[in-house]
Scaffold this active site. Structure first.
Site, PDB file in Angstrom:
ATOM      1  N   ARG A 178      -7.751   9.470  -3.574  1.00 26.23           N
ATOM      2  CA  ARG A 178      -8.389  10.203  -2.524  1.00 26.23           C
ATOM      3  C   ARG A 178      -8.665  11.532  -3.213  1.00 26.23           C
ATOM      4  O   ARG A 178      -7.795  12.104  -3.700  1.00 26.23           O
ATOM      5  CB  ARG A 178      -7.419  10.514  -1.242  1.00 26.23           C
ATOM      6  CG  ARG A 178      -7.909   9.833   0.038  1.00 26.23           C
ATOM      7  CD  ARG A 178      -7.124  10.171   1.209  1.00 26.23           C
ATOM      8  NE  ARG A 178      -5.447   9.756   0.672  1.00 26.23           N
ATOM      9  CZ  ARG A 178      -4.648  10.527   1.079  1.00 26.23           C
ATOM     10  NH1 ARG A 178      -4.772  11.984   1.742  1.00 26.23           N
ATOM     11  NH2 ARG A 178      -3.385  10.273   0.777  1.00 26.23           N
TER      12      ARG A 178
ATOM     13  N   HIS B 212       0.983  -1.138  -0.002  1.00 22.93           N
ATOM     14  CA  HIS B 212      -0.165   0.238  -0.037  1.00 22.93           C
ATOM     15  C   HIS B 212       0.864   1.273  -0.004  1.00 22.93           C
ATOM     16  O   HIS B 212       1.749   1.410   0.750  1.00 22.93           O
ATOM     17  CB  HIS B 212      -0.865   0.137   1.078  1.00 22.93           C
ATOM     18  CG  HIS B 212      -1.824  -1.115   1.439  1.00 22.93           C
ATOM     19  ND1 HIS B 212      -3.141  -1.437   0.862  1.00 22.93           N
ATOM     20  CD2 HIS B 212      -1.639  -2.363   1.950  1.00 22.93           C
ATOM     21  CE1 HIS B 212      -3.611  -2.581   1.082  1.00 22.93           C
ATOM     22  NE2 HIS B 212      -2.724  -3.295   1.684  1.00 22.93           N
TER      23      HIS B 212
ATOM     24  N   ASN C  40       0.765   4.504   0.826  1.00 21.17           N
ATOM     25  CA  ASN C  40       0.811   5.309   2.101  1.00 21.17           C
ATOM     26  C   ASN C  40       1.302   4.431   3.363  1.00 21.17           C
ATOM     27  O   ASN C  40       1.533   5.444   4.395  1.00 21.17           O
ATOM     28  CB  ASN C  40      -0.531   6.148   2.436  1.00 21.17           C
ATOM     29  CG  ASN C  40      -0.666   7.325   1.520  1.00 21.17           C
ATOM     30  OD1 ASN C  40       0.287   8.076   1.320  1.00 21.17           O
ATOM     31  ND2 ASN C  40      -1.592   7.147   0.631  1.00 21.17           N
TER      32      ASN C  40
ATOM     33  N   GLU D 122      -8.832 -11.394   6.697  1.00 25.82           N
ATOM     34  CA  GLU D 122      -7.711 -10.878   7.559  1.00 25.82           C
ATOM     35  C   GLU D 122      -8.214 -10.923   8.955  1.00 25.82           C
ATOM     36  O   GLU D 122      -7.088 -11.042   9.755  1.00 25.82           O
ATOM     37  CB  GLU D 122      -7.557  -9.455   7.234  1.00 25.82           C
ATOM     38  CG  GLU D 122      -6.308  -8.679   7.588  1.00 25.82           C
ATOM     39  CD  GLU D 122      -6.147  -7.136   7.095  1.00 25.82           C
ATOM     40  OE1 GLU D 122      -6.966  -6.705   6.338  1.00 25.82           O
ATOM     41  OE2 GLU D 122      -5.119  -6.705   7.558  1.00 25.82           O
TER      42      GLU D 122
HETATM   43  C1  6MZ Z   1      -2.635  -3.869   7.755  1.00 38.04           C
HETATM   44  N1  6MZ Z   1      -3.785  -4.444   7.128  1.00 38.04           N
HETATM   45  C2  6MZ Z   1      -4.385  -3.733   6.164  1.00 38.04           C
HETATM   46  N2  6MZ Z   1      -5.587  -4.512   5.929  1.00 38.04           N
HETATM   47  C3  6MZ Z   1      -6.480  -3.562   5.163  1.00 38.04           C
HETATM   48  N3  6MZ Z   1      -6.184  -2.335   4.399  1.00 38.04           N
HETATM   49  C4  6MZ Z   1      -4.953  -2.168   4.419  1.00 38.04           C
HETATM   50  C5  6MZ Z   1      -4.035  -2.634   5.459  1.00 38.04           C
HETATM   51  N4  6MZ Z   1      -2.926  -1.888   5.404  1.00 38.04           N
HETATM   52  C6  6MZ Z   1      -3.164  -0.956   4.572  1.00 38.04           C
HETATM   53  N5  6MZ Z   1      -4.516  -0.634   4.081  1.00 38.04           N
HETATM   54  C7  6MZ Z   1      -5.132   0.280   3.134  1.00 38.04           C
HETATM   55  O1  6MZ Z   1      -4.262   1.040   2.858  1.00 38.04           O
HETATM   56  C8  6MZ Z   1      -4.427   2.350   2.892  1.00 38.04           C
HETATM   57  C9  6MZ Z   1      -3.233   3.135   3.030  1.00 38.04           C
HETATM   58  O2  6MZ Z   1      -2.478   3.249   1.721  1.00 38.04           O
HETATM   59  P1  6MZ Z   1      -3.296   4.081   0.523  1.00 38.04           P
HETATM   60  O3  6MZ Z   1      -3.543   5.295   1.401  1.00 38.04           O
HETATM   61  O4  6MZ Z   1      -4.209   3.443  -0.113  1.00 38.04           O
HETATM   62  O5  6MZ Z   1      -2.189   4.481  -0.325  1.00 38.04           O
HETATM   63  C10 6MZ Z   1      -5.155   2.161   4.104  1.00 38.04           C
HETATM   64  O6  6MZ Z   1      -5.829   3.396   4.398  1.00 38.04           O
HETATM   65  C11 6MZ Z   1      -6.003   0.896   4.108  1.00 38.04           C
HETATM   66  O7  6MZ Z   1      -7.418   1.296   3.366  1.00 38.04           O
HETATM   67 ZN    ZN Z   2      -2.816  -5.023   2.829  1.00 39.61          ZN
END
Ligand code: 6MZ
Ligand code: ZN
Length: 347
Positions: free
Chosen positions: A102, A19, A21, A204
């Site tokens: 976003r 991810h 961020n 998860e």
């Molecule tokens: C730890 N386990 C997890 N489970 C589910 N979703 C997750 C996550 N870790 C991250 N994100 C998802 O990624 C976003 C941040 O990156 P971006 O803003 O999208 O780049 C989080 O807000 C969530 O929606």
């Molecule tokens: Zn993830």
């Protein structure tokens, strides 16, 4: 770096679950904080250090803090560029980044700009000759429901057609305790039908059996985590059978699951279950910044926890190539690269 760590660093790797961020490094957070001192954000609010644990809920609070720091096109460009270069420096040769577009009213950021900016970062790195092939998965935050999901799919579809192959699929993520996948099914189906690949966070947390069953019928092209799919942890054999029958690769993130406390300790990570089955499983970082890790470390952890040899690890990283969303010719190029690098890594 000790001798063992060098092997994992030099090992060519494929990262499929990152991810954007969540992947922001300490150094980049420092730059963001200095851009926005008025927010009074401290580093301790954006990362979970060695030996520390948080509940999954608390992890999602961390993302909110990072989102405050990353709210302009300029920020996104810097963050994406830094993250790509860091993965490349860690020996990642192919990366699928995912991020949730976003809109930020205060800065005028739109979802379309957001995606364009990530694509721009990928192209800039390519032009600079950074040795990594990067693709993008547009993420749907499950919290936001049907309508936003549909809008996201539409955007992803447009960019799939206009980004020269850089946008390859969709991710479904966000706080697993919020929302329900059944409302997102039509959007995911639509995405799949127009040729977007699907990587879905599934099971998860416990008690998502029904949702996982429903989403597995799509079927997705890859699964994120899948921590609670198997019967030993409250899942079911029929869920496992569906995953196996459709040969759906799993993206497994050891440190993320242990620090987020969905898995009690490394040795009890479900990597072992799926690896023993011989099912395609890909080691990934999830959020290298938030969980203070990198892909080399994750491979090293898998090896030391489950007693894997260097040859086993090599196979694991090589087999990940078959799970990427980019087309066949890219797989062939990567396989060639691995072959070339083998003697150097095993010198
Ligand atoms: C730890 N386990 C997890 N489970 C589910 N979703 C997750 C996550 N870790 C991250 N994100 C998802 O990624 C976003 C941040 O990156 P971006 O803003 O999208 O780049 C989080 O807000 C969530 O929606
Ligand atoms: Zn993830």
């Amino acid at each position: 770096m000790d001798h063992a760590a060098v092997f994992y660093q030099e090992l060519p790797k494929v990262e499929l679950h990152a991810h954007l961020n969540g992947s922001v490094s300490f150094q980049t957070i420092e730059k963001l904080i200095s851009r926005k001192p008025q927010l009074n954000i401290e580093h301790s609010m954006t990362a979970i250090g060695k030996g520390q644990r948080r509940t999954l809920d608390e992890c999602f609070e961390v993302f909110k803090v990072i989102h405050k720091l990353v709210d302009t096109e300029e920020d996104i460009l810097m963050v994406a560029t830094d993250v790509i270069k860091e993965f490349a420096a860690d020996g990642v040769k192919y990366l699928e980044l995912r991020s949730t577009p976003r809109e930020e009213k205060d800065t005028g950021l739109t979802k379309k700009n957001y995606i364009e900016t990530v694509i721009k970062a990928i192209q800039q790195c390519k032009n600079e000759g950074v040795d990594i092939d990067v693709r993008f998965l547009v993420a749907i935050d499950r919290r936001n429901g049907t309508e936003v999901a549909m809008e996201t799919v539409k955007l992803a579809e447009d960019f799939m057609l206009s980004s020269d192959g850089l946008v390859v699929g969709l991710d479904l993520s966000g706080d697993p305790t919020v929302g329900n996948g059944k409302y997102l099914l039509p959007a995911l189906e639509k995405g799949k039908n127009c040729g977007l690949k699907l990587s879905l966070h599934l099971s998860e947390v416990p008690s998502q059996l029904e949702e996982s069953d429903l989403l597995l019928n799509l079927p997705p092209d890859r699964i994120g985590h899948g921590t609670f799919l198997h019967p030993e942890v409250g899942g079911s054999q029929s869920l496992v059978d569906k995953v196996v029958k459709n040969n759906i690769p799993l993206e497994l993130c050891l440190t993320s699951n242990v620090k987020g406390q969905t898995v009690p300790c490394y040795s009890q990570h479900h990597f072992n279950y799926w690896y023993q089955l011989g099912h395609p499983s890909v080691i990934c970082t999830d959020d290298k910044g938030v969980f203070c890790t990198d892909l080399s470390q994750e491979y090293q952890l898998a090896a030391s926890t489950f007693g894997l040899s260097k040859e086993d690890i090599w196979k694991l990283s090589q087999q990940a190539i078959d799970c990427i969303f980019a087309p066949e010719d890219v797989k062939q190029q990567l396989k060639h690269k691995w072959k070339e690098l083998y003697p150097q890594v095993f010198k």
